[in-house]
Design a protein around this motif. Structure first.
Motif, PDB file in Angstrom:
ATOM      1  N   GLN A 188       4.841  95.434 -48.837  1.00 23.18           N
ATOM      2  CA  GLN A 188       4.849  96.442 -47.772  1.00 23.18           C
ATOM      3  C   GLN A 188       3.928  96.036 -46.626  1.00 23.18           C
ATOM      4  OE1 GLN A 188       6.716  98.988 -47.316  1.00 23.18           O
ATOM      5  NE2 GLN A 188       7.771  99.074 -49.279  1.00 23.18           N
ATOM      6  N   LEU A 189       2.812  95.388 -46.942  1.00 20.29           N
ATOM      7  CA  LEU A 189       1.926  94.905 -45.885  1.00 20.29           C
ATOM      8  C   LEU A 189       2.620  93.832 -45.058  1.00 20.29           C
ATOM      9  CD1 LEU A 189      -0.879  94.872 -44.561  1.00 20.29           C
ATOM     10  CD2 LEU A 189      -1.565  93.143 -46.244  1.00 20.29           C
ATOM     11  N   GLY A 190       3.376  92.948 -45.726  1.00 21.85           N
ATOM     12  CA  GLY A 190       4.124  91.923 -45.002  1.00 21.85           C
ATOM     13  C   GLY A 190       5.162  92.528 -44.075  1.00 21.85           C
ATOM     14  N   VAL A 191       5.852  93.570 -44.540  1.00 20.75           N
ATOM     15  CA  VAL A 191       6.828  94.262 -43.691  1.00 20.75           C
ATOM     16  C   VAL A 191       6.132  94.860 -42.477  1.00 20.75           C
ATOM     17  CG1 VAL A 191       8.460  96.176 -43.584  1.00 20.75           C
ATOM     18  CG2 VAL A 191       8.376  94.733 -45.619  1.00 20.75           C
ATOM     19  N   PHE A 192       4.951  95.438 -42.688  1.00 14.98           N
ATOM     20  CA  PHE A 192       4.186  96.015 -41.580  1.00 14.98           C
ATOM     21  C   PHE A 192       3.797  94.951 -40.560  1.00 14.98           C
ATOM     22  CE2 PHE A 192      -0.174  96.672 -39.979  1.00 14.98           C
ATOM     23  CZ  PHE A 192       0.056  97.739 -39.137  1.00 14.98           C
ATOM     24  N   GLN A 193       3.313  93.782 -41.049  1.00 12.57           N
ATOM     25  CA  GLN A 193       2.901  92.720 -40.140  1.00 12.57           C
ATOM     26  C   GLN A 193       4.078  92.140 -39.368  1.00 12.57           C
ATOM     27  OE1 GLN A 193       0.929  90.222 -43.024  1.00 12.57           O
ATOM     28  NE2 GLN A 193      -1.096  91.054 -42.529  1.00 12.57           N
ATOM     29  N   GLU A 194       5.220  91.962 -40.034  1.00  6.94           N
ATOM     30  CA  GLU A 194       6.394  91.413 -39.367  1.00  6.94           C
ATOM     31  C   GLU A 194       6.936  92.362 -38.304  1.00  6.94           C
ATOM     32  OE1 GLU A 194       7.976  88.505 -39.496  1.00  6.94           O
ATOM     33  OE2 GLU A 194       6.413  87.718 -40.822  1.00  6.94           O
ATOM     34  N   SER A 195       6.767  93.664 -38.534  1.00  3.97           N
ATOM     35  CA  SER A 195       7.316  94.633 -37.579  1.00  3.97           C
ATOM     36  C   SER A 195       6.643  94.531 -36.219  1.00  3.97           C
ATOM     37  CB  SER A 195       7.159  96.057 -38.126  1.00  3.97           C
ATOM     38  OG  SER A 195       5.776  96.431 -38.195  1.00  3.97           O
ATOM     39  N   GLY A 196       5.415  94.007 -36.167  1.00  2.72           N
ATOM     40  CA  GLY A 196       4.710  93.902 -34.899  1.00  2.72           C
ATOM     41  C   GLY A 196       4.988  92.628 -34.137  1.00  2.72           C
ATOM     42  N   LYS A 197       5.734  91.695 -34.723  1.00  7.98           N
ATOM     43  CA  LYS A 197       6.011  90.419 -34.067  1.00  7.98           C
ATOM     44  C   LYS A 197       7.228  90.537 -33.151  1.00  7.98           C
ATOM     45  CE  LYS A 197       4.145  87.599 -37.838  1.00  7.98           C
ATOM     46  NZ  LYS A 197       4.449  86.536 -38.842  1.00  7.98           N
ATOM     47  N   PRO A 198       7.218  89.796 -32.040  1.00  7.52           N
ATOM     48  CA  PRO A 198       8.408  89.775 -31.183  1.00  7.52           C
ATOM     49  C   PRO A 198       9.611  89.226 -31.945  1.00  7.52           C
ATOM     50  CG  PRO A 198       6.516  88.826 -30.051  1.00  7.52           C
ATOM     51  CD  PRO A 198       6.118  88.997 -31.493  1.00  7.52           C
ATOM     52  N   HIS A 199      10.777  89.731 -31.637  1.00  9.89           N
ATOM     53  CA  HIS A 199      11.978  89.283 -32.334  1.00  9.89           C
ATOM     54  C   HIS A 199      13.150  89.254 -31.351  1.00  9.89           C
ATOM     55  CE1 HIS A 199      11.965  93.701 -32.557  1.00  9.89           C
ATOM     56  NE2 HIS A 199      13.280  93.619 -32.514  1.00  9.89           N
ATOM     57  N   VAL A 200      14.172  88.513 -31.754  1.00 11.35           N
ATOM     58  CA  VAL A 200      15.357  88.394 -30.912  1.00 11.35           C
ATOM     59  C   VAL A 200      16.092  89.734 -30.872  1.00 11.35           C
ATOM     60  CG1 VAL A 200      17.556  87.219 -30.595  1.00 11.35           C
ATOM     61  CG2 VAL A 200      15.569  85.942 -31.414  1.00 11.35           C
ATOM     62  N   ALA A 201      16.357  90.177 -29.686  1.00  8.19           N
ATOM     63  CA  ALA A 201      17.063  91.449 -29.538  1.00  8.19           C
ATOM     64  C   ALA A 201      18.547  91.264 -29.851  1.00  8.19           C
ATOM     65  CB  ALA A 201      16.890  91.977 -28.114  1.00  8.19           C
ATOM     66  N   ASN A 202      19.226  92.386 -29.988  1.00  5.85           N
ATOM     67  CA  ASN A 202      20.675  92.312 -30.152  1.00  5.85           C
ATOM     68  C   ASN A 202      21.284  91.589 -28.951  1.00  5.85           C
ATOM     69  OD1 ASN A 202      20.551  93.767 -32.539  1.00  5.85           O
ATOM     70  ND2 ASN A 202      20.729  95.735 -31.492  1.00  5.85           N
ATOM     71  N   ASP A 203      22.192  90.681 -29.229  1.00  3.09           N
ATOM     72  CA  ASP A 203      22.792  89.855 -28.181  1.00  3.09           C
ATOM     73  C   ASP A 203      24.132  90.460 -27.786  1.00  3.09           C
ATOM     74  OD1 ASP A 203      22.875  87.827 -26.404  1.00  3.09           O
ATOM     75  OD2 ASP A 203      23.329  86.238 -27.833  1.00  3.09           O
ATOM     76  N   PRO A 204      24.143  91.298 -26.733  1.00  2.00           N
ATOM     77  CA  PRO A 204      25.396  91.973 -26.353  1.00  2.00           C
ATOM     78  C   PRO A 204      26.441  90.974 -25.872  1.00  2.00           C
ATOM     79  CG  PRO A 204      23.461  92.977 -25.308  1.00  2.00           C
ATOM     80  CD  PRO A 204      23.025  91.676 -25.880  1.00  2.00           C
ATOM     81  N   ALA A 205      27.642  91.450 -25.799  1.00  2.00           N
ATOM     82  CA  ALA A 205      28.747  90.636 -25.288  1.00  2.00           C
ATOM     83  C   ALA A 205      28.496  90.289 -23.819  1.00  2.00           C
ATOM     84  CB  ALA A 205      30.064  91.383 -25.434  1.00  2.00           C
TER      85      ALA A 205
END
Length: 259
Positions: free
Chosen positions: A31-48
């Motif tokens: 659960q701590l790992g999930v919390f830490q990953e949630s704060g990292k930048p990530h690729v957004a949904n790539d719309p058409a």
């Protein structure tokens, strides 16, 4: 006391406690790992892909959410206005698995849209000026790629007098307006994917959004570790009671004999 603690019944309790303790600690770390990953930048949904005219406008700065979006643009390349952006890397893997660090040029060609406005297009990368790879397609074309915002000039040394004619050091909308005078220019530029003709691909990443910390997962982690501490407390409680009970049973015969 030692005989009581190491009795078969108590050994089962020890093993159960260890299993519960390890499981709860691992669940808390998860659960701590999930919390830490949630704060990292990530690729957004790539719309058409959408038309470039909906995201890149004339006289208006591009929205930050539009950077990296897939777009299409239909028009005719103006070969007479083609430029080379100096000191650029291809940003692709070279043969043999190595990353090429050769410096070359982005080939920047404006695409004249149906409404007469110009959309700067980086058609690809070339190692040297000239050559058949830089040939500009004729007639109406439809270009697919990703948008990038106008580059700033603060981190790039401005050297218009030092560069040969037809070369620039950055893809800046403000600079291009002065180079392509008298023309309406849309903000930002489009990186063609795939590249035009035999040019080398210029890599561009999809849009990235900042992460949002999920505090709920941090609370879950704390709960699992609290459960682990409670398991240790209960183990200690059971062991202490077993030792006390064993001592009382040992004293009982002695009390009966004295009576």
């Amino acid at each position: 006391m030692l005989r009581t603690v190491l009795s078969p019944r108590m050994l089962g309790l020890h093993l159960l406690t260890v299993a519960v303790l390890v499981s709860f600690i691992l669940l808390g770390r998860w659960q701590l790992g999930v919390f830490q990953e949630s704060g990292k930048p990530h690729v957004a949904n790539d719309p058409a892909p959408v038309s470039v005219t909906t995201l890149a406008r004339v006289g208006a700065q591009m929205d930050g959410m539009s950077a990296g979006r897939r777009v299409t643009a239909t028009g005719v390349y103006d070969a007479s206005l083609q430029l080379l952006v100096v000191d650029r890397e291809p940003d692709v893997d070279a043969p043999g698995g190595k990353v090429s660090r050769d410096r070359g040029y982005w080939v920047l060609t404006p695409l004249r849209l149906d409404d007469g406005t110009l959309m700067p297009v980086v058609r690809g990368w070339t190692a040297r000026p000239g050559g058949p790879a830089m040939a500009v397609p004729t007639g109406q074309v439809t270009v697919a790629g990703r948008l990038r915002p106008s580059q700033g000039t603060d981190s790039v040394q401005s050297r218009p007098d030092e560069l040969p004619a037809g070369q620039v050091d950055t893809v800046s909308t403000g600079q291009l307006i002065n180079v392509w005078t008298g023309r309406k220019l849309r903000d930002g530029f489009l990186v063609a994917q795939p590249p035009s003709g035999a040019l080398t691909q210029v890599k561009i990443a999809p849009p990235v959004v900042g992460g949002t910390l999920t505090w709920r997962n941090l609370a879950y982690a704390a709960n699992w570790w609290i459960f682990a501490g409670f398991a240790v407390f209960m183990w200690f409680h059971f062991v202490r009671d077993a030792v006390r009970t064993d001592r009382e049973h040992r004293k009982s015969p002695e009390m009966v004999l004295e009576g």
